[in-house]
Design a protein around this motif. Structure first.
Motif, PDB file in Angstrom:
ATOM      1  N   ASN A  61     -21.445 -21.077 -23.833  1.00 36.27           N
ATOM      2  CA  ASN A  61     -22.855 -20.616 -23.308  1.00 36.27           C
ATOM      3  C   ASN A  61     -22.647 -19.287 -22.437  1.00 36.27           C
ATOM      4  O   ASN A  61     -22.151 -19.481 -21.392  1.00 36.27           O
ATOM      5  N   SER A  62     -23.119 -18.169 -22.853  1.00 36.78           N
ATOM      6  CA  SER A  62     -22.928 -16.955 -21.955  1.00 36.78           C
ATOM      7  C   SER A  62     -23.693 -16.914 -20.772  1.00 36.78           C
ATOM      8  O   SER A  62     -22.865 -16.361 -19.851  1.00 36.78           O
ATOM      9  N   GLY A  63     -24.654 -17.478 -20.415  1.00 37.19           N
ATOM     10  CA  GLY A  63     -25.359 -17.592 -19.048  1.00 37.19           C
ATOM     11  C   GLY A  63     -24.396 -18.527 -18.295  1.00 37.19           C
ATOM     12  O   GLY A  63     -24.190 -18.143 -16.850  1.00 37.19           O
ATOM     13  N   ALA A  64     -23.814 -19.672 -18.789  1.00 34.39           N
ATOM     14  CA  ALA A  64     -22.843 -20.390 -18.068  1.00 34.39           C
ATOM     15  C   ALA A  64     -21.635 -19.744 -17.469  1.00 34.39           C
ATOM     16  O   ALA A  64     -21.139 -19.851 -16.595  1.00 34.39           O
ATOM     17  N   ILE A  65     -21.140 -18.832 -18.615  1.00 33.97           N
ATOM     18  CA  ILE A  65     -20.016 -18.051 -18.177  1.00 33.97           C
ATOM     19  C   ILE A  65     -20.303 -17.304 -17.029  1.00 33.97           C
ATOM     20  O   ILE A  65     -19.398 -17.070 -15.846  1.00 33.97           O
ATOM     21  N   LEU A  66     -21.601 -16.426 -17.212  1.00 33.84           N
ATOM     22  CA  LEU A  66     -22.117 -15.479 -16.075  1.00 33.84           C
ATOM     23  C   LEU A  66     -21.967 -16.260 -14.822  1.00 33.84           C
ATOM     24  O   LEU A  66     -21.392 -15.884 -13.490  1.00 33.84           O
ATOM     25  N   ALA A  67     -22.635 -17.620 -14.893  1.00 35.46           N
ATOM     26  CA  ALA A  67     -22.753 -18.176 -13.333  1.00 35.46           C
ATOM     27  C   ALA A  67     -21.578 -18.800 -12.992  1.00 35.46           C
ATOM     28  O   ALA A  67     -21.448 -18.599 -11.604  1.00 35.46           O
ATOM     29  N   ALA A  68     -20.518 -19.332 -13.849  1.00 37.50           N
ATOM     30  CA  ALA A  68     -19.368 -19.771 -13.361  1.00 37.50           C
ATOM     31  C   ALA A  68     -18.565 -18.354 -12.774  1.00 37.50           C
ATOM     32  O   ALA A  68     -17.616 -18.672 -11.746  1.00 37.50           O
ATOM     33  N   SER A  69     -18.407 -17.433 -13.563  1.00 36.72           N
ATOM     34  CA  SER A  69     -17.840 -16.228 -13.173  1.00 36.72           C
ATOM     35  C   SER A  69     -18.233 -15.807 -11.728  1.00 36.72           C
ATOM     36  O   SER A  69     -17.295 -15.472 -10.800  1.00 36.72           O
ATOM     37  N   LEU A  70     -19.476 -15.755 -11.408  1.00 36.08           N
ATOM     38  CA  LEU A  70     -19.982 -15.227 -10.105  1.00 36.08           C
ATOM     39  C   LEU A  70     -19.531 -16.256  -9.089  1.00 36.08           C
ATOM     40  O   LEU A  70     -19.408 -16.100  -8.056  1.00 36.08           O
ATOM     41  N   LYS A  71     -19.734 -17.752  -9.621  1.00 36.64           N
ATOM     42  CA  LYS A  71     -19.546 -18.722  -8.614  1.00 36.64           C
ATOM     43  C   LYS A  71     -17.838 -18.613  -8.000  1.00 36.64           C
ATOM     44  O   LYS A  71     -17.547 -18.619  -6.826  1.00 36.64           O
ATOM     45  N   TYR A  72     -17.020 -18.278  -9.265  1.00 39.75           N
ATOM     46  CA  TYR A  72     -15.605 -18.571  -8.588  1.00 39.75           C
ATOM     47  C   TYR A  72     -14.783 -17.252  -8.413  1.00 39.75           C
ATOM     48  O   TYR A  72     -14.057 -17.130  -7.499  1.00 39.75           O
ATOM     49  N   PHE A  73     -15.262 -16.130  -9.111  1.00 46.00           N
ATOM     50  CA  PHE A  73     -14.620 -14.731  -8.888  1.00 46.00           C
ATOM     51  C   PHE A  73     -15.409 -13.977  -7.565  1.00 46.00           C
ATOM     52  O   PHE A  73     -14.751 -13.273  -6.923  1.00 46.00           O
ATOM     53  N   GLY A  74     -16.756 -14.234  -7.768  1.00 42.52           N
ATOM     54  CA  GLY A  74     -17.399 -13.404  -6.888  1.00 42.52           C
ATOM     55  C   GLY A  74     -18.047 -12.237  -7.380  1.00 42.52           C
ATOM     56  O   GLY A  74     -17.459 -11.657  -8.254  1.00 42.52           O
TER      57      GLY A  74
END
Lengths: 341, 341
Positions: free
Chosen positions: B107-120
């Motif tokens: 899920n590309s939206g979830a990849i974006l959200a998780a990347s923002l959450k963990y990488f910042g």
């Protein structure tokens, strides 16, 4: 008066010769007369040089000495050069709009401006749209707007859906044209402000066979008859598709030339490859109708060669035979009435 | 710690098998370790069924029992299933971000959200962008954003130009990447409100090699290194291109099957056609970097098969070897400083 197509002889990158060669190629298949709008001397000397073929010598000429360039400013150009071949083709067609059409491969902004000036707008339509038939595996999908507008509102997109549906009913004989709204995903949570507003309005349109959001790949799947989008996105899609198709054909050619067995194989494959090339080539598709103006105006590709012009003439001839002007505007008005209830 | 790629084993339409087969195919060519983030039992039983190849048995497994579906809501899914394979791959990569990367075909939206959450986010960047390398006749063009955003502002597009330029410098070795802004015509009178504002700002950016408006067909011409657009338009371009390339390949196949001489010709042409197919197939292109997050996160196509995953792993391995994290973020910070003067 018989049906007529007014051709802007000097519009397009390869004008006037390709336009005249296009008439020569299409004329035996047309029921409409073609009126050549342009410089009489130049037209006549080309006809002579061609050995005066009867297809061209029997065409009417409407003299026009001025030409609008591809990069001139649309509004300014049609005001300053009101008798140039492009606006004159629109003006002449508008004078007998029930069975006439204008065709130009020239400056598309100027075609839009001249069509609005002479044909006027269909009353319920705020903005006209350029509609293009994209090839699919088995048929064609109409996409609009592909560039009449740079920016659109939801009300514009709703009228694009109506205009496109009516065109596909009349010209392509689709009984209940399936309409999709191009978006960045099929879920209703997707989309931008414009598509979200448009989606809310389209859902309520009982006169349309609306299926919701669709992604760009569906243009070529044949699942939809009409796909609507704003003029900026549509233009980007159209140009990108042209660039990709051209690159794929070049890559294929390069690969074939790079190996001896492939060149041998090509000998047998050539007819199949030519049929294939025809299917993906914009030249075979004809012209794009400018929908929403009160008459028949068609935009041909600026790079049109004689094959493209001939396809366009045949397509427009058919549209006139199908009584598009009447069917279209009567139908449209009825739809608009229904929508108001 | 050695370089690592954290693979979301359960992300993608053909997960988990294609993902594991992709690792099997790529592993002999990688310098990085691949960490399989997913359900240990399922992974191990597949490895056994494959005859326990050493490429897979030597991989590390990070156990994760939950999976985020392709159509789950991004933010909600990563909040409710924080230990699912997708967010866990991002979290683990972020813990050693200097020489790690995350890869998911989910899920590309979830990849974006998780990347923002963990990488910042990178501090100067308001919005990350998904960047895709499109094939050209001789090379590749980076287009961004192709779908991280549904709506963008001019400031976003300016940072996309910087992020894309830096990526092309580091990974594709382009010294002064040529940047174009996708518009509905090359003249500055064209464009919509967003492109006009963006154009005014980009003209002033001395750190960028900005060439102005370009049309979509230039994506495939190889004239530009980086082409920027808003996420809605970029996504429509990407999907349309995929649909068109697929349809062209199908049409070609159909034409070949329809005639005996063409089938004969195909025998000789097959190697050339296969090389051609490789050039236009997204599977060979690898994964799309998510630019603007403070680390290395890559999005693979949801329909990725083992070839696509193997290409993605090789590309990411190279990015880690080129020290992308350092080069990228040091460079970016310098550029941002310069731009403030």
């Amino acid at each position: 008066m018989s049906a007529r197509i007014y051709l802007d002889v000097h519009g397009g990158d390869r004008a006037p010769h390709c336009n005249l060669d296009g008439v020569l190629k299409a004329a035996p298949h047309l029921k409409s007369e073609v009126v050549l709008v342009g410089k009489p001397k130049e037209i006549q000397s080309y006809i002579k040089a061609k050995g005066s073929p009867k297809e061209l010598t029997s065409c009417l000429i409407s003299p026009s000495e001025e030409v609008i360039g591809m990069h001139e400013k649309p509004l300014e150009s049609i005001r300053k050069k009101r008798d140039a071949s492009l606006p004159m083709a629109c003006r002449l067609a508008s004078e007998n709009r029930e069975n006439s059409a204008a065709l130009s491969a020239g400056n598309s902004g100027a075609i839009l401006a001249a069509s609005l000036k002479y044909f006027g707008r269909v009353p319920e339509v705020e903005r006209p749209a350029i509609a293009v038939l994209f090839p699919t595996l088995n048929d064609r999908t109409l996409v609009l707007d592909v560039g009449a507008n740079s920016e659109n509102k939801a009300s514009h997109l709703v009228s694009f859906a109506r205009l496109g549906s009516q065109y596909m009913r009349v010209v392509e004989d689709r009984t209940h044209p399936k309409v999709g709204l191009i978006s960045n995903g099929e879920e209703t949570s997707k989309g931008n402000t414009l598509t979200q507003k448009t989606h809310e309005r389209l859902k309520e349109c009982k006169d349309l066979n609306y299926f919701g959001y669709v992604e760009g790949n569906k243009i070529f799947s044949g699942d939809f008859d009409v796909m609507i989008t704003d003029g900026f996105t549509g233009n980007a899609l159209l140009k990108t598709s042209e660039g990709l198709a051209k690159t794929i054909l070049l890559l294929l050619k390069e690969e074939i030339q790079n190996s001896l067995p492939a060149r041998l194989g090509y000998f047998f494959l050539k007819p199949a490859l030519n049929r294939f090339r025809k299917k993906v080539d914009y030249k075979e598709i004809g012209a794009a109708p400018l929908l929403g103006v009160n008459g028949l105006s068609f935009v041909a590709h600026g790079r049109s060669d004689h094959v493209a012009i001939a396809s366009a003439l045949k397509q427009i001839d058919l549209a006139i035979q199908l009584n598009l002007y009447h069917a279209f505007f009567n139908g449209k008005t009825e739809e608009a009435k229904r929508a108001q209830h």
